[in-house]
Design an enzyme around this catalytic site. Structure first.
Site, PDB file in Angstrom:
ATOM      1  N   GLY A  67      -8.169  -8.764  -0.133  1.00 18.58           N
ATOM      2  CA  GLY A  67      -8.303  -9.759   0.931  1.00 18.58           C
ATOM      3  C   GLY A  67      -7.378 -10.955   0.793  1.00 18.58           C
ATOM      4  O   GLY A  67      -6.218 -10.833   0.409  1.00 18.58           O
ATOM      5  N   GLY A 127     -12.626  -4.694   1.056  1.00 21.36           N
ATOM      6  CA  GLY A 127     -14.023  -4.277   1.260  1.00 21.36           C
ATOM      7  C   GLY A 127     -14.499  -3.357   0.147  1.00 21.36           C
ATOM      8  O   GLY A 127     -15.600  -3.518  -0.389  1.00 21.36           O
ATOM      9  N   ARG A 178       0.827  -1.218   0.000  1.00 21.00           N
ATOM     10  CA  ARG A 178       0.000   0.000   0.000  1.00 21.00           C
ATOM     11  C   ARG A 178       0.855   1.260   0.000  1.00 21.00           C
ATOM     12  O   ARG A 178       0.455   2.278  -0.568  1.00 21.00           O
ATOM     13  CB  ARG A 178      -0.943  -0.008   1.206  1.00 21.00           C
ATOM     14  N   LYS A 218     -17.949 -17.954   3.631  1.00 22.91           N
ATOM     15  CA  LYS A 218     -19.402 -18.027   3.817  1.00 22.91           C
ATOM     16  C   LYS A 218     -20.211 -17.456   2.672  1.00 22.91           C
ATOM     17  O   LYS A 218     -19.845 -16.434   2.083  1.00 22.91           O
ATOM     18  CB  LYS A 218     -19.779 -17.255   5.085  1.00 22.91           C
TER      19      LYS A 218
HETATM   20  P1  AMP Z   1     -13.486 -14.702   3.270  1.00 18.55           P
HETATM   21  O1  AMP Z   1     -13.018 -13.713   4.293  1.00 18.55           O
HETATM   22  O2  AMP Z   1     -14.961 -14.895   3.254  1.00 18.55           O
HETATM   23  O3  AMP Z   1     -12.902 -14.428   1.896  1.00 18.55           O
HETATM   24  O4  AMP Z   1     -12.935 -16.113   3.741  1.00 18.55           O
HETATM   25  C1  AMP Z   1     -11.592 -16.435   3.779  1.00 18.55           C
HETATM   26  C2  AMP Z   1     -11.404 -17.600   4.683  1.00 18.55           C
HETATM   27  O5  AMP Z   1     -12.157 -18.692   4.220  1.00 18.55           O
HETATM   28  C3  AMP Z   1      -9.989 -18.090   4.773  1.00 18.55           C
HETATM   29  O6  AMP Z   1      -9.489 -17.809   6.044  1.00 18.55           O
HETATM   30  C4  AMP Z   1     -10.085 -19.578   4.520  1.00 18.55           C
HETATM   31  O7  AMP Z   1      -9.353 -20.351   5.442  1.00 18.55           O
HETATM   32  C5  AMP Z   1     -11.559 -19.856   4.717  1.00 18.55           C
HETATM   33  N1  AMP Z   1     -12.011 -21.031   3.978  1.00 18.55           N
HETATM   34  C6  AMP Z   1     -11.800 -21.342   2.692  1.00 18.55           C
HETATM   35  N2  AMP Z   1     -12.310 -22.531   2.387  1.00 18.55           N
HETATM   36  C7  AMP Z   1     -12.875 -23.027   3.505  1.00 18.55           C
HETATM   37  C8  AMP Z   1     -13.557 -24.228   3.839  1.00 18.55           C
HETATM   38  N3  AMP Z   1     -13.751 -25.171   2.915  1.00 18.55           N
HETATM   39  N4  AMP Z   1     -14.001 -24.375   5.087  1.00 18.55           N
HETATM   40  C9  AMP Z   1     -13.793 -23.427   6.011  1.00 18.55           C
HETATM   41  N5  AMP Z   1     -13.164 -22.254   5.764  1.00 18.55           N
HETATM   42  C10 AMP Z   1     -12.705 -22.057   4.530  1.00 18.55           C
END
Ligand code: AMP
Length: 431
Positions: free
Chosen positions: A388, A411, A70, A232
């Protein structure tokens, strides 16, 4: 005007790979209407005191900067302003200080790194507002740079309180917003100051972020694919729907896969599932069908008997995840299938890992995407990493330089892809 902004943005941001000529001609509607530093005349900059909002929110531990991306990304605009004879005061937040100034959130280490990157001394101010700051800014000569202390040492920053905003703006003639990472927040230093400083214009980094991210979805070189992973459905559903509306293909991966698989009636073992979002997942699949978007799910999963580096693992069909096993990465056949789906894509946007890539044993699917996107870039496709964890993965893979664009704002990039207006951009002067 548009092309001047882009030409300058691209020539000054040399750390990044330039897009094809065709993509460079596309600019988001949001940006198109806004004034940029490149629109300001020499007379408007020479001898002027400029407040620039940068995103210098870098990872910092015991005073050591973990990643200076950054800082480096902020250099082109600051350098340009200094070369035009302006005196430049940078401001930024760093971390989440709770109750006033805290040493561990001081921008002091950033000023040192910024001095190195700019090749000129950057004075560290003890505060971002007040008499001392006014004195320092008042004494600045043409071509000199100052870094103001963390704006979030004041709770008024996030509340965008007028009295604080007025103090922040007081020593300056004009405002430049180059902080894409916080452009989705209406804070004092991103939105408030535009009410007190005129002109208020965009910097090159902000312009470049908008050009790539909004350009990719506004008027893409097709086929356009998005890869959406992460944990999620609930946190990604808005962006997923928006991308389904715009993309030719959307590849779903990571933890959210299993809510979709369950919604299809498949067994998911003990994988991460959001039962409240089964209907949402079904609606997203229906939307894809209506829009003619190919919605792609991994057909093979690496499952584990526990969420741990030393878990027992095996590769199974995505139709047959056994009881007691959780899906934590794509299987090799899924990776090959995704690579084939991406092979003809001319624009690819990636947000969110394919698995729990923080653990080596579940990282293969994510790093395979890094390799694939690097190859696609080489072949002339536009590859955009939307902030991210995907950025962390690309950097860990040592492939950051091989992507067309790496967003500095997770974000903000999500909100832009969701089609939201970014307040920090909306508040800038019209061109
Ligand atoms: P996000 O912040 O929604 O982009 O999520 C990123 C996080 O999702 C990372 O820390 C990953 O470890 C987690 N992640 C990716 N695949 C899986 C999975 N199959 N089960 C649980 N967590 C996951």
């Amino acid at each position: 005007m548009k092309l001047t902004i882009l030409a300058l943005a691209l020539s000054t941001a040399s750390a990044f790979v330039a897009p094809s000529a065709r993509s460079a001609a596309r600019v988001s509607v949001e940006l198109e209407a806004k004034k940029s530093v490149a629109d300001l005349t020499e007379a408007e900059l020479k001898g002027k005191k400029v407040l620039i909002r940068c995103d210098l929110n870098v990872p910092l531990k015991d005073g050591v900067i973990g990643d200076d991306t950054r800082i480096r990304a902020s250099v082109p605009t600051v350098k340009y302003l200094l070369e035009q004879g302006a005196s430049v005061a940078m401001c930024s937040h760093l971390g989440r200080p709770k109750d006033g100034p805290e040493d561990k959130f001081s921008l002091g280490p950033v000023s040192k790194r910024m001095s190195e990157c700019l090749g000129t001394d950057v004075t560290m101010a003890p505060d971002c507002i007040g008499d001392e700051v006014s004195k320092i800014v008042g004494a600045m000569k043409e071509g000199e740079a100052v870094l103001l202390e963390n704006t979030r040492f004041y709770k008024e920053e996030e509340k965008n309180e007028a009295a604080f905003v007025e103090k922040l703006a007081a020593p300056f003639d004009l405002f430049v917003n180059d902080a894409f990472g916080t452009a989705h927040r209406a804070h004092a230093s991103t939105e408030g100051v535009t009410k007190f400083l005129s002109p208020s214009v965009s910097g090159y980094l902000l312009a470049k972020e908008l050009q790539y991210l909004a350009g990719a979805v506004d008027e893409p070189v097709r086929p356009l694919a998005a890869i959406v992973g992460g944990s999620k459905v609930s946190s990604k559903i808005t962006v997923l729907e928006s991308l389904i509306n715009k993309c030719d293909k959307v590849i779903v991966g990571g933890g959210m896969t299993f809510t979709f698989l369950k919604a299809m009636g498949k067994p998911v073992g003990s994988s991460l599932v959001e039962d409240d979002f089964l209907d949402t997942a079904k609606a997203a699949m229906k939307l894809a069908e209506e829009k003619g978007c190919e919605l792609i799910f991994p057909n093979e999963i690496l499952v584990a008997d526990k969420f741990a580096e030393d878990a027992d693992t095996k590769v199974v069909s995505a139709d047959e995840i056994p009881d007691g096993w959780m899906g934590l990465d794509n299987g090799p056949a899924a990776t090959t299938m995704i690579q084939e789906k991406l092979a003809d894509c001319k624009t690819v946007i990636w947000n969110g890992p394919m698995g729990v890539f923080e653990m080596d044993v579940f990282a293969k699917g994510t790093f395979a995407i890094c390799d694939t996107l690097a190859e696609l870039t080489e072949k002339g496709s536009i590859t955009i990493i939307g902030g991210g964890d995907s950025v962390a993965a690309v950097e860990k893979a040592g492939l950051a330089e091989k992507m067309s664009h790496i967003s500095t704002g997770g974000g903000a990039s999500l909100e832009l892809l969701e089609g939201k207006v970014l307040p920090g951009v909306a508040a800038l002067d019209e061109a």
